[in-house]
Design a protein around this motif. Structure first.
Motif, PDB file in Angstrom:
ATOM      1  N   ARG A  23       0.827  -1.218   0.000  1.00 17.66           N
ATOM      2  CA  ARG A  23       0.000   0.000   0.000  1.00 17.66           C
ATOM      3  C   ARG A  23       0.857   1.262   0.000  1.00 17.66           C
ATOM      4  O   ARG A  23       0.548   2.242  -0.698  1.00 17.66           O
ATOM      5  N   VAL A  24       1.922   1.267   0.768  1.00 18.52           N
ATOM      6  CA  VAL A  24       2.798   2.438   0.841  1.00 18.52           C
ATOM      7  C   VAL A  24       3.442   2.719  -0.518  1.00 18.52           C
ATOM      8  O   VAL A  24       3.513   3.875  -0.961  1.00 18.52           O
ATOM      9  N   LEU A  25       3.896   1.668  -1.188  1.00 17.68           N
ATOM     10  CA  LEU A  25       4.552   1.847  -2.485  1.00 17.68           C
ATOM     11  C   LEU A  25       3.573   2.286  -3.568  1.00 17.68           C
ATOM     12  O   LEU A  25       3.958   2.994  -4.509  1.00 17.68           O
ATOM     13  N   ALA A  26       2.337   1.879  -3.451  1.00 18.50           N
ATOM     14  CA  ALA A  26       1.367   2.136  -4.520  1.00 18.50           C
ATOM     15  C   ALA A  26       0.847   3.562  -4.548  1.00 18.50           C
ATOM     16  O   ALA A  26       0.441   4.039  -5.612  1.00 18.50           O
ATOM     17  N   GLY A  27       0.872   4.271  -3.401  1.00 14.06           N
ATOM     18  CA  GLY A  27       0.197   5.563  -3.370  1.00 14.06           C
ATOM     19  C   GLY A  27       0.950   6.702  -2.722  1.00 14.06           C
ATOM     20  O   GLY A  27       0.393   7.410  -1.873  1.00 14.06           O
ATOM     21  N   PRO A  28       2.212   6.947  -3.108  1.00 18.75           N
ATOM     22  CA  PRO A  28       2.931   8.091  -2.542  1.00 18.75           C
ATOM     23  C   PRO A  28       2.420   9.405  -3.123  1.00 18.75           C
ATOM     24  O   PRO A  28       1.712   9.416  -4.133  1.00 18.75           O
ATOM     25  N   ASN A  85       9.881  -9.014 -16.183  1.00 14.00           N
ATOM     26  CA  ASN A  85       8.653  -9.723 -15.828  1.00 14.00           C
ATOM     27  C   ASN A  85       7.403  -8.892 -16.085  1.00 14.00           C
ATOM     28  O   ASN A  85       6.313  -9.442 -16.256  1.00 14.00           O
ATOM     29  N   ARG A  86       7.573  -7.574 -16.109  1.00 18.09           N
ATOM     30  CA  ARG A  86       6.436  -6.677 -16.312  1.00 18.09           C
ATOM     31  C   ARG A  86       6.871  -5.485 -17.151  1.00 18.09           C
ATOM     32  O   ARG A  86       7.974  -4.970 -16.979  1.00 18.09           O
ATOM     33  N   LEU A  87       5.984  -5.052 -18.030  1.00 17.92           N
ATOM     34  CA  LEU A  87       6.221  -3.873 -18.844  1.00 17.92           C
ATOM     35  C   LEU A  87       5.042  -2.914 -18.690  1.00 17.92           C
ATOM     36  O   LEU A  87       3.892  -3.338 -18.741  1.00 17.92           O
ATOM     37  N   ILE A 139       8.470   1.418 -19.383  1.00 19.61           N
ATOM     38  CA  ILE A 139       9.123   1.056 -18.126  1.00 19.61           C
ATOM     39  C   ILE A 139       9.147  -0.456 -18.008  1.00 19.61           C
ATOM     40  O   ILE A 139       8.108  -1.109 -18.143  1.00 19.61           O
ATOM     41  N   ALA A 140      10.329  -1.012 -17.780  1.00 21.93           N
ATOM     42  CA  ALA A 140      10.484  -2.452 -17.573  1.00 21.93           C
ATOM     43  C   ALA A 140      10.770  -2.709 -16.101  1.00 21.93           C
ATOM     44  O   ALA A 140      11.449  -1.922 -15.449  1.00 21.93           O
ATOM     45  N   LEU A 176       5.388   0.081 -10.477  1.00 21.52           N
ATOM     46  CA  LEU A 176       4.426   0.288 -11.568  1.00 21.52           C
ATOM     47  C   LEU A 176       3.075   0.852 -11.121  1.00 21.52           C
ATOM     48  O   LEU A 176       2.509   1.689 -11.831  1.00 21.52           O
ATOM     49  N   PRO A 177       2.490   0.426  -9.990  1.00 13.05           N
ATOM     50  CA  PRO A 177       1.213   1.028  -9.589  1.00 13.05           C
ATOM     51  C   PRO A 177       1.306   2.539  -9.407  1.00 13.05           C
ATOM     52  O   PRO A 177       0.421   3.283  -9.853  1.00 13.05           O
TER      53      PRO A 177
END
Length: 209
Positions: free
Chosen positions: A100-105, A184-186, A123-124, A131-132
């Motif tokens: 949650r902290v990483l997703a919404g700064p 793993n994600r783009l 962004i890779a 990414l969120p």
């Protein structure tokens, strides 16, 4: 820490004309764009753009590390720095809170693997942790982009990820952590619909991967 440099065209800085073309396309797609001379200018500009006391997440980025921006944010004391806070949390018992902290700064600051002259950011990521916030979770996003990351189109951008960025990042993670990286994600950002949310500081020099 040092990493090998690849002798590929993807490491060459784009011309002034191509930088202007990319900046114009990004602007037409709703991003705020500033073309700056070098990483020092970007470091100063980031300090001007970030409100004191804001919660700021610095995504993993050689551009941020080499420019000093990562240290300014995470060790400078002016902001509620997310990265030191997360590193002090238990990844087992605090996993949901970390997510949650990483997703919404308030603000996320980072870079990209490629920027197309048609106005897209690519962004890779191995873990996807940034990414969120990039995609919309953060109230604001700031990307610092070296001139070598500008490519003609999306197809070339994806080639740059695989042929240039991944080998360099794998060498870095192998040295730092003992294992190679992987794409793993783009995330592809084609436009920004909220005025003023996404800022691209496009440099005339090459920096980062």
């Amino acid at each position: 820490m040092t990493t090998p440099q690849l002798a590929t065209p993807f490491g060459d800085p784009a011309s002034a004309q191509r930088l202007e073309r990319a900046a114009a396309a990004l602007t037409a797609h709703g991003f705020t764009v500033e073309i700056l001379d070098d990483a020092g200018a970007a470091r100063t500009r980031v300090g001007e753009l970030l409100p004191e006391g804001a919660s700021v997440f610095t995504a993993a980025s050689e551009t941020l590390r080499l420019s000093g921006i990562d240290e300014d944010i995470n060790a400078g004391g002016r902001y509620q720095a997310i990265k030191p806070r997360v590193l002090a949390m238990d990844r087992g018992t605090d996993a949901d809170d970390i997510r949650r902290v990483l997703a919404g700064p308030d603000v996320i600051v980072g870079s990209v693997a490629a920027l197309t002259e048609t106005g897209s950011l690519v962004i890779a990521s191995g873990s996807g942790s940034q990414l969120p916030a990039y995609a919309g979770g953060a109230a604001r996003a700031i990307w610092i982009v070296g001139a070598q990351k500008v490519v003609p189109d999306l197809g070339t951008a994806l080639r740059r990820v695989d042929e240039h960025c991944l080998p360099l990042e794998s060498a870095r993670t192998q040295q730092a952590y003992g294992w190679p990286s992987s794409v793993n994600r783009l995330l592809i950002l084609n436009a920004e619909h909220l005025p003023g949310r996404g800022t691209v500081l496009l440099l005339r020099e090459a920096i980062g991967f």
